[in-house]
Design a protein around this motif. Sequence first.
Motif, PDB file in Angstrom:
ATOM      1  N   ILE A  21      53.882  44.367 -13.047  1.00 29.23           N
ATOM      2  CA  ILE A  21      54.013  43.502 -11.864  1.00 29.23           C
ATOM      3  C   ILE A  21      53.245  44.076 -10.686  1.00 29.23           C
ATOM      4  CG2 ILE A  21      55.642  42.582 -10.170  1.00 29.23           C
ATOM      5  CD1 ILE A  21      57.697  42.351 -12.390  1.00 29.23           C
ATOM      6  N   PHE A  22      53.394  45.380 -10.456  1.00 25.71           N
ATOM      7  CA  PHE A  22      52.722  45.983  -9.308  1.00 25.71           C
ATOM      8  C   PHE A  22      51.207  46.034  -9.491  1.00 25.71           C
ATOM      9  CE2 PHE A  22      56.796  48.427  -8.198  1.00 25.71           C
ATOM     10  CZ  PHE A  22      57.178  47.435  -7.312  1.00 25.71           C
ATOM     11  N   GLY A  25      49.999  42.448  -8.793  1.00 23.01           N
ATOM     12  CA  GLY A  25      50.256  41.839  -7.494  1.00 23.01           C
ATOM     13  C   GLY A  25      49.871  42.647  -6.272  1.00 23.01           C
ATOM     14  N   LEU A  26      50.040  43.971  -6.322  1.00 24.67           N
ATOM     15  CA  LEU A  26      49.805  44.782  -5.122  1.00 24.67           C
ATOM     16  C   LEU A  26      48.373  44.719  -4.600  1.00 24.67           C
ATOM     17  CD1 LEU A  26      51.968  47.996  -5.701  1.00 24.67           C
ATOM     18  CD2 LEU A  26      52.415  46.045  -4.192  1.00 24.67           C
ATOM     19  N   ALA A 256      55.279  40.822  -6.647  1.00 26.09           N
ATOM     20  CA  ALA A 256      55.270  42.252  -6.330  1.00 26.09           C
ATOM     21  C   ALA A 256      56.043  42.535  -5.050  1.00 26.09           C
ATOM     22  CB  ALA A 256      53.825  42.737  -6.202  1.00 26.09           C
TER      23      ALA A 256
END
Length: 286
Positions: A21-22, A25-26, A256
């Motif tokens: 996820i990170f 998204g980050l 995120a």
Amino acid sequence: MMIHFITLVVVLILALLLIDIFSRGLPYVNWHFLTGASKPFQAGGGIGMQLFNSFYLLILTMIISFPIALGAAIYLNQYAKQNWVTSVLRTSIEILSSLPSVVVGLFGFLLFVIQFGYGFSIISGALTLTVFNLPLLTRSIEDSLAGVDKAQLQGGLGLGLSKFETIIHIVVPAALPNIISGVILSAGRIFGEAAALIYTAGQSAPQLDFTDWNPFNAASPLNPMRPAETLAVHIWKINSEGIMPDVTQQSAGAAAVLLLAILLFNFLARFIGRRLFMKMTSAKAK
């Protein structure tokens, strides 16, 4: 050995989920993304309104639900007699805590949005989430109170305190770390909830005037009668409608931020819980 292996598998799955996820998204998260407004049919929008709505709805729901849950837990743990009424009450709490969120959302839609006439609004969402959150929070606080040594209650009574004073000044502070953990768990459910809010808080995020903090004004961020699309609802909406050219980046960044906010809230709540415990019990920090 088997328990260690299962624990390792669970931790590994969680780590892979966070990394995925990170990593997706980050890279899209920046100050403009966190504070800007969403732009239907346009690229480069943000989640500022949705992020504010999520925190506002969380705070309002906890303000409503926590005192009720605490009072109910104290009654069930310290005052309620073991009879059929208490048994029915506990069974009802168990059943309510297992209801699907979409069912609670439809209930909130029929009762708060239609019957009470609140419409799609923050107050409708907060009251619905209170119904959704109250059983789990009550059970969690009751378990925390039950974990306190009975000798502490007897000691307070032996010192001449009333039962209510003993509960408030001795039992509740002793159970505070576990109570905070229960609040964290329920707050995480509230912050990440989407299904119940689709039918109650609405799917729109109107522009707000952040210089107007009068809750009775329509454009005020604190107005509880306005519709409010939360971050979780926003992720569902943009993925289901696909009305943004950069929908993949927008949803990945929002996911995120949602996960990061829950993690930060957990760490902050645990820190506050330890501080409150030390202050209320005069314990020294280790």
